[in-house]
Design a protein around this motif. Sequence first.
Motif, PDB file in Angstrom:
ATOM      1  N   GLY A 190       0.807  -1.220   0.000  1.00 53.16           N
ATOM      2  CA  GLY A 190       0.000   0.000   0.000  1.00 53.16           C
ATOM      3  C   GLY A 190       0.833   1.260   0.000  1.00 53.16           C
ATOM      4  O   GLY A 190       0.341   2.334   0.349  1.00 53.16           O
ATOM      5  N   ASP A 248      -6.703   3.618  -1.162  1.00 58.34           N
ATOM      6  CA  ASP A 248      -6.309   2.903   0.056  1.00 58.34           C
ATOM      7  C   ASP A 248      -5.773   1.513  -0.297  1.00 58.34           C
ATOM      8  O   ASP A 248      -5.851   1.082  -1.457  1.00 58.34           O
ATOM      9  CB  ASP A 248      -7.476   2.801   1.043  1.00 58.34           C
ATOM     10  N   LYS A 280      -2.840   7.911  -6.710  1.00 61.51           N
ATOM     11  CA  LYS A 280      -3.495   8.151  -5.419  1.00 61.51           C
ATOM     12  C   LYS A 280      -5.007   8.317  -5.582  1.00 61.51           C
ATOM     13  O   LYS A 280      -5.774   7.852  -4.744  1.00 61.51           O
ATOM     14  CB  LYS A 280      -2.898   9.388  -4.742  1.00 61.51           C
TER      15      LYS A 280
END
Length: 151
Positions: free
Chosen positions: A49, A89, A84
Amino acid sequence: MKNKLYLLLALCLFGFAGCRSAKSPSGAASDRAAVSQVLADQAACWSRGDLECYMQGYWQSDSLLFVGSRGLTYGWQQTLANYKKGYPDASAMGKLNFKLKELRQLSPETMLVVGKWHLAREAAKGDLEGYFSVIFRKFPEGWKIIADHSS
């Protein structure tokens, strides 16, 4: 005069062939290994991540070119911003895997890589996959992607 022309042509061709084969096979293998490692590092960063880590495999320049489903993007910062936005997430990012299909050294400083990417994600989000071609350039700090086309 004709013989001199043939001799000159032969010397030019011989010199060109010598330049093209100047890189040792072990050097080419080392370059392929280094490029493969950049992609392995990127997959590991993505799967954690960590987009900033993932982006370290790209050339940090306004001239970086990314081609995706939305068209052309120029620049490292804009490419990061797009990632992004598209992957806000870790659950959206999933676990990234690359299967390299071809690594073709175009010159001592450039390499073309073609492969398949796969994102394993939660069932609710669904897996994603596609193909990519990237061009790497060798910089003093190592191999970096200078152009990426992913579909």
